[in-house]
Design a protein around this motif. Structure first.
Motif, PDB file in Angstrom:
ATOM      1  N   PHE A   1      21.399  78.274 -41.742  1.00  0.00           N
ATOM      2  CA  PHE A   1      21.910  78.061 -43.091  1.00  0.00           C
ATOM      3  C   PHE A   1      22.104  76.578 -43.369  1.00  0.00           C
ATOM      4  CE2 PHE A   1      25.618  78.262 -40.359  1.00  0.00           C
ATOM      5  CZ  PHE A   1      26.443  77.262 -40.844  1.00  0.00           C
ATOM      6  N   ALA A   2      22.323  76.273 -44.640  1.00  0.00           N
ATOM      7  CA  ALA A   2      22.640  74.908 -45.043  1.00  0.00           C
ATOM      8  C   ALA A   2      23.457  74.969 -46.322  1.00  0.00           C
ATOM      9  CB  ALA A   2      21.367  74.095 -45.266  1.00  0.00           C
ATOM     10  N   THR A   3      24.193  73.911 -46.586  1.00  0.00           N
ATOM     11  CA  THR A   3      24.974  73.821 -47.819  1.00  0.00           C
ATOM     12  C   THR A   3      24.075  73.207 -48.884  1.00  0.00           C
ATOM     13  OG1 THR A   3      26.948  73.478 -46.477  1.00  0.00           O
ATOM     14  CG2 THR A   3      27.157  73.029 -48.810  1.00  0.00           C
ATOM     15  N   ARG A   4      23.186  74.050 -49.390  1.00  0.00           N
ATOM     16  CA  ARG A   4      22.207  73.648 -50.410  1.00  0.00           C
ATOM     17  C   ARG A   4      21.996  74.816 -51.365  1.00  0.00           C
ATOM     18  NH1 ARG A   4      17.579  72.142 -46.388  1.00  0.00           N
ATOM     19  NH2 ARG A   4      16.320  72.564 -48.244  1.00  0.00           N
ATOM     20  N   GLY A   5      21.470  74.515 -52.540  1.00  0.00           N
ATOM     21  CA  GLY A   5      21.371  75.507 -53.593  1.00  0.00           C
ATOM     22  C   GLY A   5      20.091  76.319 -53.578  1.00  0.00           C
ATOM     23  N   ILE A   6      20.053  77.337 -54.439  1.00  0.00           N
ATOM     24  CA  ILE A   6      18.925  78.262 -54.524  1.00  0.00           C
ATOM     25  C   ILE A   6      18.499  78.424 -55.977  1.00  0.00           C
ATOM     26  CG2 ILE A   6      19.470  79.541 -52.425  1.00  0.00           C
ATOM     27  CD1 ILE A   6      21.091  81.459 -53.942  1.00  0.00           C
ATOM     28  N   GLU A   7      17.286  78.936 -56.164  1.00  0.00           N
ATOM     29  CA  GLU A   7      16.807  79.244 -57.512  1.00  0.00           C
ATOM     30  C   GLU A   7      15.957  80.506 -57.458  1.00  0.00           C
ATOM     31  OE1 GLU A   7      14.459  76.040 -58.999  1.00  0.00           O
ATOM     32  OE2 GLU A   7      12.712  76.509 -57.750  1.00  0.00           O
ATOM     33  N   PRO A   8      15.896  81.265 -58.568  1.00  0.00           N
ATOM     34  CA  PRO A   8      15.122  82.522 -58.571  1.00  0.00           C
ATOM     35  C   PRO A   8      13.648  82.274 -58.253  1.00  0.00           C
ATOM     36  CG  PRO A   8      16.534  82.368 -60.519  1.00  0.00           C
ATOM     37  CD  PRO A   8      16.576  81.026 -59.848  1.00  0.00           C
ATOM     38  N   GLY A   9      13.084  83.192 -57.464  1.00  0.00           N
ATOM     39  CA  GLY A   9      11.671  83.133 -57.155  1.00  0.00           C
ATOM     40  C   GLY A   9      11.295  82.167 -56.052  1.00  0.00           C
ATOM     41  N   ARG A  10      12.280  81.526 -55.459  1.00  0.00           N
ATOM     42  CA  ARG A  10      11.998  80.567 -54.383  1.00  0.00           C
ATOM     43  C   ARG A  10      12.800  80.972 -53.158  1.00  0.00           C
ATOM     44  NH1 ARG A  10      11.729  74.009 -54.707  1.00  0.00           N
ATOM     45  NH2 ARG A  10      12.097  73.532 -52.512  1.00  0.00           N
ATOM     46  N   SER A  11      12.132  81.211 -52.039  1.00  0.00           N
ATOM     47  CA  SER A  11      12.808  81.657 -50.829  1.00  0.00           C
ATOM     48  C   SER A  11      13.583  80.532 -50.156  1.00  0.00           C
ATOM     49  CB  SER A  11      11.797  82.249 -49.842  1.00  0.00           C
ATOM     50  OG  SER A  11      12.428  82.612 -48.630  1.00  0.00           O
ATOM     51  N   GLU A  12      12.950  79.361 -50.008  1.00  0.00           N
ATOM     52  CA  GLU A  12      13.611  78.256 -49.319  1.00  0.00           C
ATOM     53  C   GLU A  12      14.654  77.601 -50.229  1.00  0.00           C
ATOM     54  OE1 GLU A  12       9.752  76.599 -51.047  1.00  0.00           O
ATOM     55  OE2 GLU A  12      10.478  78.438 -50.092  1.00  0.00           O
TER      56      GLU A  12
ATOM     57  N   PRO B   1      16.243  71.028 -52.186  1.00  0.00           N
ATOM     58  CA  PRO B   1      16.745  69.804 -51.547  1.00  0.00           C
ATOM     59  C   PRO B   1      17.994  69.267 -52.240  1.00  0.00           C
ATOM     60  CG  PRO B   1      14.731  69.366 -52.778  1.00  0.00           C
ATOM     61  CD  PRO B   1      14.899  70.859 -52.753  1.00  0.00           C
ATOM     62  N   LEU B   2      18.081  69.467 -53.563  1.00  0.00           N
ATOM     63  CA  LEU B   2      19.230  69.014 -54.329  1.00  0.00           C
ATOM     64  C   LEU B   2      19.559  70.029 -55.429  1.00  0.00           C
ATOM     65  CD1 LEU B   2      18.366  65.221 -54.875  1.00  0.00           C
ATOM     66  CD2 LEU B   2      20.146  66.128 -53.372  1.00  0.00           C
ATOM     67  N   GLY B   3      20.850  70.156 -55.742  1.00  0.00           N
ATOM     68  CA  GLY B   3      21.249  71.011 -56.860  1.00  0.00           C
ATOM     69  C   GLY B   3      20.955  72.472 -56.616  1.00  0.00           C
ATOM     70  N   GLY B   4      20.842  73.220 -57.704  1.00  0.00           N
ATOM     71  CA  GLY B   4      20.571  74.643 -57.621  1.00  0.00           C
ATOM     72  C   GLY B   4      21.840  75.477 -57.647  1.00  0.00           C
ATOM     73  N   PHE B   5      21.651  76.794 -57.695  1.00  0.00           N
ATOM     74  CA  PHE B   5      22.778  77.724 -57.782  1.00  0.00           C
ATOM     75  C   PHE B   5      23.556  77.738 -56.475  1.00  0.00           C
ATOM     76  CE2 PHE B   5      24.640  81.980 -57.377  1.00  0.00           C
ATOM     77  CZ  PHE B   5      25.343  82.073 -58.577  1.00  0.00           C
ATOM     78  N   ASN B   6      24.884  77.688 -56.577  1.00  0.00           N
ATOM     79  CA  ASN B   6      25.787  77.762 -55.421  1.00  0.00           C
ATOM     80  C   ASN B   6      25.421  76.749 -54.327  1.00  0.00           C
ATOM     81  OD1 ASN B   6      27.673  79.556 -56.336  1.00  0.00           O
ATOM     82  ND2 ASN B   6      27.175  81.183 -54.895  1.00  0.00           N
ATOM     83  N   HIS B   7      25.139  75.519 -54.745  1.00  0.00           N
ATOM     84  CA  HIS B   7      24.753  74.487 -53.787  1.00  0.00           C
ATOM     85  C   HIS B   7      25.919  74.016 -52.931  1.00  0.00           C
ATOM     86  CE1 HIS B   7      26.206  72.323 -57.361  1.00  0.00           C
ATOM     87  NE2 HIS B   7      26.634  71.410 -56.509  1.00  0.00           N
ATOM     88  N   MET B   8      27.142  74.461 -53.266  1.00  0.00           N
ATOM     89  CA  MET B   8      28.325  73.996 -52.534  1.00  0.00           C
ATOM     90  C   MET B   8      28.751  74.937 -51.415  1.00  0.00           C
ATOM     91  SD  MET B   8      29.051  76.102 -55.071  1.00  0.00           S
ATOM     92  CE  MET B   8      28.826  75.029 -56.496  1.00  0.00           C
ATOM     93  N   VAL B   9      28.025  76.049 -51.214  1.00  0.00           N
ATOM     94  CA  VAL B   9      28.382  77.002 -50.163  1.00  0.00           C
ATOM     95  C   VAL B   9      27.252  77.105 -49.147  1.00  0.00           C
ATOM     96  CG1 VAL B   9      29.887  78.317 -51.704  1.00  0.00           C
ATOM     97  CG2 VAL B   9      27.497  79.003 -51.440  1.00  0.00           C
ATOM     98  N   SER B  10      27.523  77.789 -48.048  1.00  0.00           N
ATOM     99  CA  SER B  10      26.546  77.924 -46.964  1.00  0.00           C
ATOM    100  C   SER B  10      25.603  79.091 -47.245  1.00  0.00           C
ATOM    101  CB  SER B  10      27.277  78.149 -45.636  1.00  0.00           C
ATOM    102  OG  SER B  10      28.113  77.060 -45.333  1.00  0.00           O
ATOM    103  N   ASN B  11      24.354  78.778 -47.523  1.00  0.00           N
ATOM    104  CA  ASN B  11      23.339  79.774 -47.831  1.00  0.00           C
ATOM    105  C   ASN B  11      22.293  79.845 -46.728  1.00  0.00           C
ATOM    106  OD1 ASN B  11      24.222  80.474 -50.588  1.00  0.00           O
ATOM    107  ND2 ASN B  11      23.645  78.365 -51.083  1.00  0.00           N
ATOM    108  N   ALA B  12      21.820  81.073 -46.446  1.00  0.00           N
ATOM    109  CA  ALA B  12      20.736  81.223 -45.478  1.00  0.00           C
ATOM    110  C   ALA B  12      19.514  80.431 -45.941  1.00  0.00           C
ATOM    111  CB  ALA B  12      20.388  82.699 -45.311  1.00  0.00           C
TER     112      ALA B  12
END
Length: 232
Positions: A148-159, A162-173
């Motif tokens: 995991f990393a403390t980085r954000g996510i966006e719809p349609g993208r698995s990885e 690198p910056l920003g995105g949804f819930n970028h402040m929490v630990s995401n797989a």
């Protein structure tokens, strides 16, 4: 979870009349207050579980009295001490390990009491239906914890981004999908392995809502109508 209150959760509570409701993940109390109003009105009880609730629990205890109990622990530590409940709302740590084992504890309670409760789960769709998120990564055994990393996510993208995105402040797989990854995967794995005859009902809006009922539950007669008329 609160977005589903008026059109789904409240009608389901009215239809099933639970006497003890467990809420995992109270946070600021948006659903907790509503549950407590119901409990105070009918003489029921709400047990809220959250290690760091962001609401005035002392004031709530003073106002709602015996209708309210706050347990400041992680869910997997708190649930075993609750003897019986008719409904449980699960909106805590959104990862496979936590949700799967929360459901296993529900199953153990049902085996003791002879009654499987109504189970309502948030975040069964994107972003955490198929991706783990960890509020407390150290609480998840290493073999069940995805990279995991403390980085954000966006719809349609698995990885992760690198910056920003949804819930970028929490630990995401780091990646979406795969075995033992995400809330919905945990629900499906639990239902596949249990001896109870369970049905999963899903709503796809607002990050998803899942409702688990025994096939012969009285709620199974009314829930399809509630979902079909919700517009969600």
């Amino acid at each position: 979870m609160h977005r589903f209150w008026e059109k789904v959760i409240k009608p389901l509570i009215i239809a099933t009349r639970p006497r003890t409701i467990v809420e995992i993940g109270s946070l600021r109390g948006q659903v907790t207050y509503k549950l407590l109003d119901y409990c105070k009105h009918v003489g029921a009880r709400c047990i809220a579980i959250d290690p760091v609730p962001q609401m005035d629990t002392e004031l709530l205890a003073e106002y709602y009295g015996s209708s309210f109990q706050m347990i400041r622990k992680l869910s997997l530590e708190a649930i075993p001490a609750i003897n019986q409940y008719d409904m449980i709302l699960i909106d805590g740590d959104h990862n496979w390990y936590t949700v799967f084992h929360e459901l296993k504890l529900v199953e153990q309670m049902a085996a003791r009491t002879g009654q499987f409760p109504v189970v309502i789960l948030h975040d069964t769709e994107w972003p955490y239906g198929r991706r783990d998120m960890y509020y407390f990564p150290e609480s998840i055994p290493q073999k069940f914890r995805k990279p995991f990393a403390t980085r954000g996510i966006e719809p349609g993208r698995s990885e992760l981004l690198p910056l920003g995105g949804f819930n970028h402040m929490v630990s995401n797989a780091l990646y979406e999908h795969g075995e033992r990854n995400g809330v919905l995967t945990a629900v499906e794995d639990f239902i596949e392995g249990t001896s109870y005859d369970l049905r999963l009902y899903r709503l796809h809006s607002s990050n998803g809502l899942g409702i688990i009922l025994e096939a012969d539950s009285p709620a199974a007669d009314v829930l399809p109508y509630i979902l079909n008329t919700s517009g969600l």
